[in-house]
Design a protein around this motif. Structure first.
Motif, PDB file in Angstrom:
ATOM      1  N   ILE A 262     -12.432 127.649  43.220  1.00 17.87           N
ATOM      2  CA  ILE A 262     -12.704 127.320  44.621  1.00 17.87           C
ATOM      3  C   ILE A 262     -13.573 128.404  45.262  1.00 17.87           C
ATOM      4  O   ILE A 262     -14.522 128.113  46.003  1.00 17.87           O
ATOM      5  CB  ILE A 262     -11.375 127.144  45.400  1.00 17.87           C
ATOM      6  CG1 ILE A 262     -10.654 125.877  44.926  1.00 17.87           C
ATOM      7  CG2 ILE A 262     -11.643 127.064  46.900  1.00 17.87           C
ATOM      8  CD1 ILE A 262      -9.247 125.724  45.470  1.00 17.87           C
ATOM      9  N   SER A 263     -13.259 129.666  44.951  1.00 16.59           N
ATOM     10  CA  SER A 263     -14.027 130.783  45.507  1.00 16.59           C
ATOM     11  C   SER A 263     -15.485 130.722  45.036  1.00 16.59           C
ATOM     12  O   SER A 263     -16.425 130.931  45.817  1.00 16.59           O
ATOM     13  CB  SER A 263     -13.404 132.124  45.099  1.00 16.59           C
ATOM     14  OG  SER A 263     -12.095 132.238  45.604  1.00 16.59           O
ATOM     15  N   VAL A 264     -15.654 130.426  43.736  1.00 12.84           N
ATOM     16  CA  VAL A 264     -17.014 130.320  43.184  1.00 12.84           C
ATOM     17  C   VAL A 264     -17.769 129.184  43.858  1.00 12.84           C
ATOM     18  O   VAL A 264     -18.943 129.308  44.235  1.00 12.84           O
ATOM     19  CB  VAL A 264     -16.970 130.119  41.660  1.00 12.84           C
ATOM     20  CG1 VAL A 264     -18.348 129.775  41.123  1.00 12.84           C
ATOM     21  CG2 VAL A 264     -16.445 131.365  40.975  1.00 12.84           C
ATOM     22  N   LEU A 265     -17.068 128.047  44.000  1.00 13.25           N
ATOM     23  CA  LEU A 265     -17.700 126.905  44.659  1.00 13.25           C
ATOM     24  C   LEU A 265     -18.069 127.226  46.105  1.00 13.25           C
ATOM     25  O   LEU A 265     -19.145 126.840  46.590  1.00 13.25           O
ATOM     26  CB  LEU A 265     -16.761 125.691  44.621  1.00 13.25           C
ATOM     27  CG  LEU A 265     -16.592 125.018  43.243  1.00 13.25           C
ATOM     28  CD1 LEU A 265     -15.500 123.958  43.302  1.00 13.25           C
ATOM     29  CD2 LEU A 265     -17.908 124.400  42.788  1.00 13.25           C
ATOM     30  N   LEU A 266     -17.153 127.920  46.800  1.00 14.05           N
ATOM     31  CA  LEU A 266     -17.449 128.318  48.182  1.00 14.05           C
ATOM     32  C   LEU A 266     -18.644 129.251  48.241  1.00 14.05           C
ATOM     33  O   LEU A 266     -19.522 129.117  49.109  1.00 14.05           O
ATOM     34  CB  LEU A 266     -16.219 128.981  48.815  1.00 14.05           C
ATOM     35  CG  LEU A 266     -15.066 128.045  49.193  1.00 14.05           C
ATOM     36  CD1 LEU A 266     -13.843 128.850  49.622  1.00 14.05           C
ATOM     37  CD2 LEU A 266     -15.495 127.107  50.330  1.00 14.05           C
ATOM     38  N   LEU A 267     -18.673 130.229  47.307  1.00 12.82           N
ATOM     39  CA  LEU A 267     -19.807 131.169  47.265  1.00 12.82           C
ATOM     40  C   LEU A 267     -21.108 130.433  46.971  1.00 12.82           C
ATOM     41  O   LEU A 267     -22.157 130.712  47.565  1.00 12.82           O
ATOM     42  CB  LEU A 267     -19.555 132.244  46.206  1.00 12.82           C
ATOM     43  CG  LEU A 267     -18.526 133.325  46.567  1.00 12.82           C
ATOM     44  CD1 LEU A 267     -18.234 134.204  45.364  1.00 12.82           C
ATOM     45  CD2 LEU A 267     -19.057 134.171  47.736  1.00 12.82           C
ATOM     46  N   MET A 268     -21.043 129.468  46.035  1.00 19.21           N
ATOM     47  CA  MET A 268     -22.241 128.691  45.723  1.00 19.21           C
ATOM     48  C   MET A 268     -22.695 127.859  46.923  1.00 19.21           C
ATOM     49  O   MET A 268     -23.885 127.754  47.214  1.00 19.21           O
ATOM     50  CB  MET A 268     -21.972 127.768  44.531  1.00 19.21           C
ATOM     51  CG  MET A 268     -21.835 128.497  43.201  1.00 19.21           C
ATOM     52  SD  MET A 268     -21.405 127.379  41.840  1.00 19.21           S
ATOM     53  CE  MET A 268     -22.889 126.366  41.774  1.00 19.21           C
ATOM     54  N   ALA A 269     -21.683 127.282  47.619  1.00 18.40           N
ATOM     55  CA  ALA A 269     -22.022 126.489  48.801  1.00 18.40           C
ATOM     56  C   ALA A 269     -22.666 127.360  49.873  1.00 18.40           C
ATOM     57  O   ALA A 269     -23.673 126.972  50.492  1.00 18.40           O
ATOM     58  CB  ALA A 269     -20.757 125.820  49.354  1.00 18.40           C
ATOM     59  N   VAL A 270     -22.077 128.539  50.093  1.00 27.63           N
ATOM     60  CA  VAL A 270     -22.650 129.470  51.080  1.00 27.63           C
ATOM     61  C   VAL A 270     -24.049 129.891  50.660  1.00 27.63           C
ATOM     62  O   VAL A 270     -24.983 129.958  51.479  1.00 27.63           O
ATOM     63  CB  VAL A 270     -21.735 130.702  51.250  1.00 27.63           C
ATOM     64  CG1 VAL A 270     -22.425 131.770  52.092  1.00 27.63           C
ATOM     65  CG2 VAL A 270     -20.416 130.301  51.897  1.00 27.63           C
ATOM     66  N   ALA A 271     -24.195 130.192  49.348  1.00 30.69           N
ATOM     67  CA  ALA A 271     -25.512 130.598  48.839  1.00 30.69           C
ATOM     68  C   ALA A 271     -26.543 129.498  49.035  1.00 30.69           C
ATOM     69  O   ALA A 271     -27.691 129.755  49.428  1.00 30.69           O
ATOM     70  CB  ALA A 271     -25.407 130.965  47.362  1.00 30.69           C
ATOM     71  N   LEU A 272     -26.121 128.240  48.762  1.00 28.35           N
ATOM     72  CA  LEU A 272     -27.038 127.116  48.954  1.00 28.35           C
ATOM     73  C   LEU A 272     -27.410 126.942  50.417  1.00 28.35           C
ATOM     74  O   LEU A 272     -28.583 126.698  50.748  1.00 28.35           O
ATOM     75  CB  LEU A 272     -26.398 125.824  48.435  1.00 28.35           C
ATOM     76  CG  LEU A 272     -26.380 125.642  46.915  1.00 28.35           C
ATOM     77  CD1 LEU A 272     -25.536 124.442  46.542  1.00 28.35           C
ATOM     78  CD2 LEU A 272     -27.797 125.491  46.375  1.00 28.35           C
ATOM     79  N   VAL A 273     -26.417 127.082  51.307  1.00 29.82           N
ATOM     80  CA  VAL A 273     -26.692 126.969  52.743  1.00 29.82           C
ATOM     81  C   VAL A 273     -27.668 128.054  53.185  1.00 29.82           C
ATOM     82  O   VAL A 273     -28.647 127.783  53.909  1.00 29.82           O
ATOM     83  CB  VAL A 273     -25.378 127.055  53.554  1.00 29.82           C
ATOM     84  CG1 VAL A 273     -25.690 127.202  55.045  1.00 29.82           C
ATOM     85  CG2 VAL A 273     -24.520 125.832  53.315  1.00 29.82           C
TER      86      VAL A 273
END
Length: 271
Positions: free
Chosen positions: A20-31
């Protein structure tokens, strides 16, 4: 056994949290990536628009300056070629009206008035010719360009190879733009480039008009000319822009200059 199950559950929970943390980081990075990419795209578009506005302002300024120069020239021609001569006619007529002249003096004054009037008419025709060449209106662009080249070659200081395969697909106003462009190029080649040989090629198909102009004159530094353009080159650029055309020029010091102008005959402006 129970401890092992608890450890496995804990590991699964940790893995899920990590995922979940990785996905959140990826989502933040994409944003963040899309935000800065969009910001960069907007900045680039704004820069392009600023350059377009700046170019349009420069073009408008050049057009206005060209028009003002043309007005000054016409005003000077009117003053020198017509106004001054009409003043002479007016003075001579007043002398005749006074009735103080003898017969011979009257004859001489009338002859003088006739000569000045004839000269004024010729000057007015020449001025009208410069504003709108009658041959362009009556016989078309090819005849007008050929006459223009003949006028320059009559000076015996330059030879011009002129090849025209043009089928009258532009409006008269746009043909006048092309005529003025060639006239300006010839003036620049002879006055500034001291060219002794010039080649002109004008041709068209159904979709495009192509003009290629080459001289063997002194040439110029294209780097410095882009920084400080004379009114002649800016006049040419303005007319090409009015035609929705493309202008490409190349030159080197001592190696002459080449101008290529392509005009889309479908999307042109009929100005």
């Amino acid at each position: 056994m129970e401890n092992e199950l608890l450890q496995e559950d804990a590991q699964i929970v940790v893995l899920i949290l990590i995922a979940i943390s990785v996905l959140l980081l990826m989502a933040v990075a994409l944003v963040v990536f899309f935000f800065f990419s969009r910001k960069k795209i907007i900045a680039t578009e704004l820069e392009k628009k600023d350059l377009t506005i700046s170019y349009q302002k420069e073009l408008l300024h050049a057009t206005i300056e060209t028009q003002e120069e043309e007005r000054k020239r016409i005003a000077q021609d009117l003053h020198d070629a017509i106004s001054a001569k009409l003043n002479v006619v007016s003075l001579s007529t007043n002398v005749l009206i006074d009735g103080r002249l003898n017969h011979k003096e009257k004859e001489q004054t009338l002859q003088h008035i006739l000569a000045v009037t004839t000269n004024t008419l010729e000057s007015s025709r020449r001025l009208a010719h410069n504003l709108l060449p009658p041959i362009l209106e009556n016989f078309g662009l090819q005849a007008a360009i050929e006459e223009l080249c003949d006028e320059f070659m009559n000076s015996k200081s330059v030879t011009i190879d002129c090849t025209i395969a043009y089928s009258n697909i532009l409006s008269k106003s746009n043909e006048l733009h092309i005529f003025r462009i060639i006239q300006e190029l010839l003036n620049n080649s002879i006055r500034h480039g001291e060219a002794e040989h010039i080649t002109i090629l004008l041709e068209n198909n159904d979709a495009q008009v192509d003009l290629k102009y080459m001289d063997q004159g002194k040439g110029f530094d294209t780097g410095s000319i882009d920084i400080k353009k004379g009114i002649g080159l800016r006049n040419i650029e303005s007319r090409v822009e009015m035609l929705n055309g493309e202008l490409i020029y190349t030159s080197e010091i001592g190696k002459g200059a080449t101008f290529t102008i392509n005009i889309d005959s479908v999307n042109r402006n009929d100005i």
